[in-house]
Design a protein around this motif. Structure first.
Motif, PDB file in Angstrom:
ATOM      1  N   GLU A 136       0.861  -1.169   0.000  1.00 34.50           N
ATOM      2  CA  GLU A 136       0.000   0.000   0.000  1.00 34.50           C
ATOM      3  C   GLU A 136       0.904   1.227   0.000  1.00 34.50           C
ATOM      4  OE1 GLU A 136      -3.005  -0.256   3.039  1.00 34.50           O
ATOM      5  OE2 GLU A 136      -3.091  -2.446   2.876  1.00 34.50           O
ATOM      6  N   ASN A 160      -4.241   6.137  10.905  1.00 31.63           N
ATOM      7  CA  ASN A 160      -4.948   4.957  10.407  1.00 31.63           C
ATOM      8  C   ASN A 160      -4.098   3.705  10.466  1.00 31.63           C
ATOM      9  OD1 ASN A 160      -7.227   6.446   9.907  1.00 31.63           O
ATOM     10  ND2 ASN A 160      -7.208   6.186   7.689  1.00 31.63           N
ATOM     11  N   TYR A 161      -2.801   3.873  10.275  1.00 28.94           N
ATOM     12  CA  TYR A 161      -1.901   2.714  10.282  1.00 28.94           C
ATOM     13  C   TYR A 161      -1.181   2.535  11.618  1.00 28.94           C
ATOM     14  CZ  TYR A 161      -2.411   2.056   5.248  1.00 28.94           C
ATOM     15  OH  TYR A 161      -2.901   1.800   3.984  1.00 28.94           O
ATOM     16  N   GLN A 205      -1.932   1.464  14.581  1.00 31.04           N
ATOM     17  CA  GLN A 205      -2.110   0.208  15.320  1.00 31.04           C
ATOM     18  C   GLN A 205      -1.957  -1.024  14.435  1.00 31.04           C
ATOM     19  OE1 GLN A 205      -2.388   0.375  18.646  1.00 31.04           O
ATOM     20  NE2 GLN A 205      -2.221   2.603  18.335  1.00 31.04           N
ATOM     21  N   SER A 206      -1.657  -0.812  13.157  1.00 34.14           N
ATOM     22  CA  SER A 206      -1.511  -1.935  12.236  1.00 34.14           C
ATOM     23  C   SER A 206      -0.190  -2.647  12.476  1.00 34.14           C
ATOM     24  CB  SER A 206      -1.569  -1.431  10.791  1.00 34.14           C
ATOM     25  OG  SER A 206      -1.268  -2.464   9.896  1.00 34.14           O
ATOM     26  N   ASN A 207      -0.194  -3.985  12.268  1.00 37.82           N
ATOM     27  CA  ASN A 207       1.042  -4.742  12.477  1.00 37.82           C
ATOM     28  C   ASN A 207       1.795  -4.998  11.175  1.00 37.82           C
ATOM     29  OD1 ASN A 207      -0.632  -6.590  11.297  1.00 37.82           O
ATOM     30  ND2 ASN A 207      -0.620  -8.064  12.981  1.00 37.82           N
ATOM     31  N   ILE A 208       1.407  -4.317  10.077  1.00 40.15           N
ATOM     32  CA  ILE A 208       2.162  -4.464   8.844  1.00 40.15           C
ATOM     33  C   ILE A 208       3.421  -3.608   8.912  1.00 40.15           C
ATOM     34  CG2 ILE A 208       0.061  -4.928   7.513  1.00 40.15           C
ATOM     35  CD1 ILE A 208       0.271  -2.122   6.346  1.00 40.15           C
ATOM     36  N   LYS A 265       5.776  -0.629   8.204  1.00 40.46           N
ATOM     37  CA  LYS A 265       5.456   0.777   7.955  1.00 40.46           C
ATOM     38  C   LYS A 265       6.740   1.540   7.648  1.00 40.46           C
ATOM     39  CE  LYS A 265       3.150   1.006  11.943  1.00 40.46           C
ATOM     40  NZ  LYS A 265       2.794  -0.369  12.322  1.00 40.46           N
TER      41      LYS A 265
END
Length: 230
Positions: free
Chosen positions: A76, A152-153, A155-158, A160
């Motif tokens: 992304e 938006n990202y 808390q994401s575990n992807i 970064k």
């Protein structure tokens, strides 16, 4: 293989409209009774038979449906659109062909502000997806501010990443795991501000270099997507 986009479908019928009608009938010389491959852009492959042809629409009978499973998730990318609109459109086309899964028009403190032509951009994404045999079309996000993207990202575990050249930064290709999901931020011609860089790092983003050379925004975006899929 050539894939056509189904603009609408119901029960066992589907329809092709727009510019693809001319391509199908005038360029490829398809006729009633021919079998073609189609997609809805949401991951389904359709095997269809042409039932009728008009100047504006092709009516199809759906013979078979098959959900095409994605083997890997593409990166992304949140990118500050360059002031030259044609460059952003070029970037859209190429990053879709390479394998991006989501494109976010990113607005930063130093961004050039203009409105993205959403309909035109969606058409570019669709055409590039069909050209590169993608049954799942990438998402074009709404325009987002820098902080909104970061939040938006957060808390994401992807993975970064934020592209910002510094001598001590690692090269993206050296640290990224292409087997894992990732998001990368590409700034405007004036780059990110120090405040933006600090905010990104405080929220789990890592600074990376893309090249030993200075890159245009759209070039940086292409390089980033390429390094995250290969």
């Amino acid at each position: 293989m050539i894939i056509f986009y189904i603009s609408e479908s119901s029960n066992q019928k589907a329809f092709i409209s727009g510019n693809e009608v001319k391509h199908l009938t005038k360029v490829l010389r398809k006729k009633i009774g021919d079998t073609i491959t189609c997609t809805d852009g949401k991951g389904t492959r359709y095997t269809c038979q042409i039932q009728s042809l008009t100047r504006d629409q092709v009516q199809l009978a759906i013979i078979e449906r098959e959900l095409v499973q994605k083997t890997v998730s593409g990166p992304e990318i949140a990118i500050a659109p360059p002031k030259n609109k044609s460059r952003f459109e070029w970037f859209l086309e190429k990053c879709v062909e390479i394998g991006a899964d989501r494109i976010i028009p990113l607005y930063t403190k130093r961004s050039e502000h203009y409105r993205i032509n959403v309909a035109r951009s969606q058409n570019i994404i669709r055409s590039a997806s069909l050209q590169s045999l993608r049954f799942s079309f990438p998402e074009l996000s709404r325009e987002m501010s820098f902080r909104d993207v970061i939040n938006n990202y957060g808390q994401s575990n992807i993975q970064k990443w934020i592209a910002h050249y510094a001598p001590d930064n690692a090269q993206l290709s050296e640290v990224a795991d292409i087997k894992l999901g990732s998001v990368i931020l590409i700034g405007p011609e004036g780059d990110f501000t120090e405040e933006e860089l600090e905010y990104a790092k405080d929220n789990g983003f890592t600074e990376v270099n893309l090249s030993a050379h200075r890159l245009r925004t759209e070039t940086a975006g292409i390089v980033a997507v390429t390094k995250l899929v290969n």
